[in-house]
Enzyme design. Structure first.
Site, PDB file in Angstrom:
ATOM      1  N   CYS A   1       8.565   5.360   1.521  1.00 35.42           N
ATOM      2  CA  CYS A   1       8.719   3.943   1.843  1.00 35.42           C
ATOM      3  C   CYS A   1       8.436   3.064   0.633  1.00 35.42           C
ATOM      4  O   CYS A   1       8.671   1.860   0.676  1.00 35.42           O
ATOM      5  CB  CYS A   1       7.802   3.540   2.983  1.00 35.42           C
TER       6      CYS A   1
ATOM      7  N   ASP B   1       5.380   2.435  -0.899  1.00 37.14           N
ATOM      8  CA  ASP B   1       4.026   1.958  -1.207  1.00 37.14           C
ATOM      9  C   ASP B   1       2.924   2.854  -0.672  1.00 37.14           C
ATOM     10  O   ASP B   1       2.972   3.323   0.461  1.00 37.14           O
ATOM     11  CB  ASP B   1       3.771   0.491  -0.802  1.00 37.14           C
TER      12      ASP B   1
ATOM     13  N   CYS C   1       5.068  -2.462  -4.755  1.00 38.31           N
ATOM     14  CA  CYS C   1       5.627  -3.676  -5.331  1.00 38.31           C
ATOM     15  C   CYS C   1       4.515  -4.666  -5.664  1.00 38.31           C
ATOM     16  O   CYS C   1       3.338  -4.416  -5.407  1.00 38.31           O
ATOM     17  CB  CYS C   1       6.629  -4.292  -4.363  1.00 38.31           C
TER      18      CYS C   1
ATOM     19  N   CYS D   1       2.908  -5.192   3.486  1.00 38.63           N
ATOM     20  CA  CYS D   1       1.960  -4.849   2.409  1.00 38.63           C
ATOM     21  C   CYS D   1       0.538  -5.233   2.805  1.00 38.63           C
ATOM     22  O   CYS D   1      -0.418  -4.521   2.489  1.00 38.63           O
ATOM     23  CB  CYS D   1       2.332  -5.575   1.115  1.00 38.63           C
TER      24      CYS D   1
END
Lengths: 145, 402
Positions: free
Chosen positions: A34, A36, A59, A103
């Site tokens: 994915c 992360d 990211c 995130c």
């Protein structure tokens, strides 16, 4: 700009960045597929998180959310760290774009995973409901394959 | 050019868009205030605009090796791809042919149009590509069926820069009597493109990829092929694309295309040298790999994957050093999956996330290339140091993929 100044600050100057020798607990969440992965290391004195470190593959917002989350739990009692919500991380970062909110969810989960690791290692009993899986509330949840 | 930090900007994202050339800007300006007529008007001001429009059409037709009547002005590459494919599908449908062949690495303007046609009952075969991103004429020949109405293969890939054997594919289509469309958005002005040599029935191009203005492009459609309208209204573009012509943009496009094609060989040689130096310089980064074909690639394209890092953070840190680049990572696309092109050439998800595209222009200098060769390894190394995946790879808990 895609990101707030706060996000860019925490991305470019991450707090508590790095690994930790002999941590009392480690939590890792996310997966490479994915894009992360967050790993959080804790040093715990009594019930206080005396030190915290992180490394993150991801990211800009993943790195910024990890940095902010570590700041928010450092020096706090474990019970307080467990209350850290992804919303609080988003607010502290002055917002994240909608497709980046996951995130902050990862950051919350990474903290919880580390605490759970501490409880498991030390034979401390806990309510499993505290560490419930994510609620799948992210915009992209389930998009993957 | 300066950014906020007053760092000089090194722009290496020319496959996204280019800076307009001074020639193109100069060609546009008179058509904003002095020659502002509508070509559909009968009076002299309008007719003056009509003449200029005809001139631009003739210029572009000459450069593409076709007749002016085969040139349709559109809003850009995406519209041209949409119209070409939908028109070919309509031609096929009338003959009961509802099968289309394309490739797995096309631009979304093509792939999404094909998806739309699938919902209308068309069958679509997406050809696999090699590890270098190539399709062969043989693959196309093998996939053609009696009910195939269209083959659509991009001239050059926008991400990894692989240039396809377009003339060979065109020849196969011609021999089998199947219409052939090529999305040449990344090719025109960068490599020689002739619709005759390609034996193409349709071709799409976009002005802002060769230092022309944004929002303008061309659909070439071979004489006699009926087009389906995407926009209804007036009789502009022989009734196939309504709306008052964007004369300034069309003039800018014609001037930019002429300039790019006239300087094609010199620019190709210059960019190829810069490209090859950049590839050489970045190849020393451990656990990195060049994507796309080593030789059959656009002269301006450099595309790498770096294991253990994520592309968006790479881009942001490069931007901080004044380098404007692009990535095929999921985080830059707004979806969870990384680039379909990188997946199609066999890169696993975790590697595809760590991609970097550097697309040059003839304006880049050797000094800029050397700066990039110094900056990229620094950033990659930093991101690897803070990456749990990289730590696992280093500690042998995971195996390297590249």
């Amino acid at each position: 700009m895609l990101y707030s100044e706060k996000v860019m600050d925490h991305f470019k100057n991450p707090r508590n960045l790095g690994t930790m020798d002999n941590p009392d607990a480690v939590g890792e969440v996310g997966n490479a597929k994915c894009g992360d992965i967050m790993r959080i290391y804790l040093k715990i004195d009594g019930d206080i998180i005396s030190d915290v470190k992180f490394i993150t593959f991801g990211c800009g917002s993943a790195i910024a959310a990890s940095s902010m989350a570590t700041e928010m739990i450092k020096g706090k009692p474990i019970s307080e760290a467990l209350q850290l919500s992804n919303k609080a991380v988003v607010e502290a970062l002055d917002g994240l774009p909608a497709h980046k909110v996951h995130c902050s969810v990862l950051a919350e989960e990474a903290v919880k995973a580390a605490v759970k690791d501490y409880y498991d290692k030390n034979g401390i009993s806990y309510d499993a409901a505290q560490f419930a899986e994510c609620e799948g509330g992210c915009a992209h949840c389930g998009d993957h394959e | 050019m300066l950014n906020n930090q007053e760092t000089p900007v090194i722009y290496v994202d020319n496959s996204a868009t280019t800076r307009m050339s001074q020639t193109a800007v100069a060609a546009m300006l008179p058509y904003m205030d002095k020659l502002y007529g509508n070509p559909s008007s009968l009076h002299s001001v309008g007719q003056q605009a009509a003449e200029c429009l005809a001139e631009a059409r003739a210029t572009i037709a000459g450069l593409l090796d076709c007749t002016p009547a085969e040139i349709y002005f559109t809003s850009g590459g995406s519209e041209s791809d949409n119209q070409a494919i939908l028109s070919a599908a309509a031609i096929g449908e009338r003959k009961g042919k509802k099968h289309i062949i394309s490739t797995a690495i096309e631009h979304h303007a093509v792939l999404h149009t094909l998806k739309k046609l699938q919902k209308r009952g068309f069958e679509v075969t997406l050809l696999d590509v090699s590890a270098e991103g190539m399709v062969t004429a043989g693959q196309v020949a093998d996939a053609i069926r009696p009910d195939t109405c269209l083959v659509s293969v991009m001239f050059a890939n926008n991400e990894i820069g692989t240039v396809q054997p377009i003339a060979e594919i065109g020849a196969v289509c011609k021999e089998k009597g199947v219409l052939f469309h090529t999305d040449a958005v990344q090719a025109v002005g960068h490599v020689p493109v002739s619709v005759k040599a390609a034996q193409a029935d349709f071709l799409a191009l976009s002005a802002h990829k060769f230092h022309g203005p944004k929002g303008i492009g061309v659909l070439y459609a071979r004489k006699g092929l009926p087009l389906v309208n995407l926009i209804e209204g007036g009789a502009q573009e022989r009734g196939k694309r309504a709306g008052t012509e964007n004369i300034p943009a069309i003039m800018g496009m014609a001037a930019a295309m002429k300039e790019a094609c006239e300087n094609l060989e010199a620019n190709m040689a210059k960019m190829q040298a810069l490209r090859d130096r950049l590839i050489e310089g970045l190849s020393v980064i451990p656990h990195s790999t060049l994507n796309g074909h080593p030789e059959k690639r656009l002269p301006n394209n450099v595309h790498f994957c770096f294991e253990g890092i994520e592309g968006e953070s790479l881009l942001l840190l490069l931007d901080d050093k004044g380098i404007c680049a692009s990535s095929g990572s999921a985080c830059t696309s707004g979806s969870l999956d990384p680039s379909h092109v990188l997946l199609a050439i066999g890169r696993p998800h975790e590697v595809a996330h760590g991609s970097l595209r550097l697309s040059l222009s003839e304006e880049n200098t050797p000094e800029e290339i050397e700066y990039i060769i110094k900056a990229v390894p620094e950033v990659v190394n930093y991101l690897r140091q803070i990456s749990p995946i990289w730590h696992d790879l280093q500690e042998g808990k995971k195996d390297h993929v590249i």
